[in-house]
Design an enzyme around this catalytic site. Structure first.
Site, mmCIF file in Angstrom:
data_model
loop_
_atom_site.group_PDB
_atom_site.id
_atom_site.type_symbol
_atom_site.label_atom_id
_atom_site.label_comp_id
_atom_site.label_asym_id
_atom_site.label_seq_id
_atom_site.Cartn_x
_atom_site.Cartn_y
_atom_site.Cartn_z
ATOM 1 N N ASP A 1 0.822 -1.218 0.000
ATOM 2 C CA ASP A 1 0.000 0.000 0.000
ATOM 3 C C ASP A 1 0.852 1.263 0.000
ATOM 4 O O ASP A 1 2.025 1.248 0.377
ATOM 5 C CB ASP A 1 -0.985 0.012 1.186
ATOM 6 C CG ASP A 1 -0.315 -0.112 2.549
ATOM 7 O OD1 ASP A 1 0.677 -0.862 2.668
ATOM 8 O OD2 ASP A 1 -0.767 0.548 3.508
ATOM 9 N N GLU B 1 -0.045 -1.431 5.629
ATOM 10 C CA GLU B 1 1.065 -1.064 6.513
ATOM 11 C C GLU B 1 0.911 0.383 6.968
ATOM 12 O O GLU B 1 1.089 0.706 8.144
ATOM 13 C CB GLU B 1 2.409 -1.226 5.780
ATOM 14 C CG GLU B 1 3.626 -1.088 6.696
ATOM 15 C CD GLU B 1 4.152 0.341 6.870
ATOM 16 O OE1 GLU B 1 4.966 0.565 7.769
ATOM 17 O OE2 GLU B 1 3.743 1.238 6.116
ATOM 18 N N GLU B 2 0.537 1.229 6.013
ATOM 19 C CA GLU B 2 0.503 2.667 6.286
ATOM 20 C C GLU B 2 -0.572 3.068 7.286
ATOM 21 O O GLU B 2 -0.548 4.162 7.822
ATOM 22 C CB GLU B 2 0.307 3.456 4.976
ATOM 23 C CG GLU B 2 1.424 3.277 3.951
ATOM 24 C CD GLU B 2 2.734 3.967 4.357
ATOM 25 O OE1 GLU B 2 2.809 4.530 5.461
ATOM 26 O OE2 GLU B 2 3.684 3.915 3.558
ATOM 27 N N GLU C 1 12.166 -1.105 3.782
ATOM 28 C CA GLU C 1 11.701 0.291 3.886
ATOM 29 C C GLU C 1 12.846 1.222 3.490
ATOM 30 O O GLU C 1 14.026 0.881 3.656
ATOM 31 C CB GLU C 1 11.279 0.604 5.330
ATOM 32 C CG GLU C 1 9.969 -0.027 5.765
ATOM 33 C CD GLU C 1 8.727 0.726 5.291
ATOM 34 O OE1 GLU C 1 8.867 1.796 4.660
ATOM 35 O OE2 GLU C 1 7.621 0.223 5.541
HETATM 36 ZN ZN LIG Z 1 6.747 2.246 4.062
#
Ligand SMILES: [Zn+2]
Length: 387
Positions: A77, A139-140, A167
């Site tokens: 995402d 995740e966000e 990341e």
């Molecule tokens: Zn990220």
């Protein structure tokens, strides 16, 4: 490194960026593309859908069917683009001056593209240890996909040894970050006329006492900072970000909500806060509220509890990443990732990926092609190591 590998990576990234996988929307089209890609190479792939079936995690494995593999982990995402001033279509990648622009190029589809591009080579190798791919949803907005995925891995008895979370760190090795716990605490009081405050239960006033207690706890946490902590600030923090409640100046407030967060450094931080709040609420606030109104209530909703990544003395993931990148030192960062969830599940975890967090979540997000090259090199070395 072959020019063909870089071109392939760009081509894949172009495709990934074109899927508008903003957290509140479906990621299924992109997951299907990646599942197809890996499936065609002979990877064993499974999808894990969320409750409403609009999103899925993808987990895939190349190599033998056994414990001790290495997971390459990234989220599918991206954050929204609304209200941001982009100078081009955020979902159409374009190249300029050695940079690739587009939403997610840096956070973190660039890493996913590197994983997919190098997986073609990995599929040709005779791997002695499994190479896994874990591509998650949401995740966000609270690492919900990864939370479900680590449970699913345990259920399926898939036991990787290490996880590399790609990341954006400018390919620096990151071995720790704080946790991010988010809550909404709702106060239900009893409305009444402003001239008779003792006949009602003012939810705002109880919320104010709750907040004052939180602030006191945030001071105590400073005293709990670990010696030699590399975090900035070194201690766990608490922050109240939003509050709303009440109906008007002359009405006793019947309800109030407090949105707050805590960023624990170590498990004892959250334990201290939870225990202290529990005592304060159940032994002081609630009994007082209930003497006036038996239906008064205080309820805390857990929005998300993303675990911190603890710095540990022995870390297989760190050893592996040192070896494949040539790095000899690791740092800590202020932002949260899925790494803590893997670590909590008994999988050694480390963060290292292409692009800078400076470009994440911003308009005209980009990743430098040189960063992708470094990442491709790291992933190619990892494959050789797993042979
Ligand atoms: Zn990220």
């Amino acid at each position: 490194m072959s020019a063909a590998l870089i071109e392939d990576t760009k081509h894949i990234l172009d495709k990934l960026v074109a899927f508008p996988t903003i957290s509140h929307d479906s990621n299924l089209a992109m997951v299907d593309y990646m599942a197809d890609f890996l499936g065609q190479l002979g990877a064993r792939v499974f999808l894990q859908h969320n409750e409403d079936g609009r999103k899925a995690n993808l987990f895939a494995t190349l190599g033998p069917n056994k414990d001790g593999g290495v997971v390459l982990s990234g989220h599918s995402d991206v954050v929204p683009v609304e209200g941001q001033d982009w100078s081009s279509d955020p979902f159409q990648m374009f190249e300029s001056n050695g940079r690739l622009y587009g939403r997610g190029t840096c956070d973190m589809k660039g890493f996913l593209a590197c994983c997919l591009a190098t997986s073609r080579g990995a599929a040709e190798l005779n791997l002695a240890r499994p190479l896994h791919f874990a591509f998650t949803y949401d995740e966000e907005v609270g690492c919900f996909g990864a939370q479900a995925l680590v449970r699913e891995l345990a259920r399926r008895q898939i036991k990787p040894a290490a996880a590399l979370i790609g990341e954006p760190t400018m390919m620096q090795v990151i071995e720790g970050h704080k946790g991010c716990y988010e809550y909404t605490t709702n106060f239900t009081g009893l409305e009444g006329h402003g001239s008779q405050p003792d006949l009602g239960v003012n939810a705002i006033q109880y919320a104010a006492r709750f907040i004052t207690h939180l602030l006191g706890l945030s001071e105590s946490l400073k005293g709990q900072a670990m010696v030699g902590s590399r975090f900035d600030p070194p201690w766990a923090t608490i922050q109240v970000g939003r509050i709303f409640g009440g109906a008007g100046r002359n009405i006793i407030a019947g309800n109030c909500s407090v949105e707050w967060e805590m960023r624990p450094v170590q498990p004892s931080d959250s334990a201290l806060v939870k225990q202290s709040l529990d005592t304060f609420i159940n032994q002081q606030l609630l009994p007082e509220m209930k003497t006036v109104s038996p239906s008064a209530a205080i309820e805390t909703i857990v929005v998300g509890e993303v675990e911190g990544l603890q710095v540990v003395a022995q870390s297989e993931a760190r050893d592996i990443v040192y070896e494949i990148t040539g790095a000899n030192g690791a740092d800590v960062v202020a932002f949260g990732t899925e790494a803590g969830l893997f670590q909590e599940a008994g999988i050694s975890a480390i963060i290292c990926g292409p692009g800078s967090i400076e470009q994440a979540h911003k308009p005209n997000e980009f990743v430098e092609i040189d960063q992708l090259k470094s990442c491709l090199k790291m992933l190619s070395r990892l494959q050789t190591k797993l042979m």
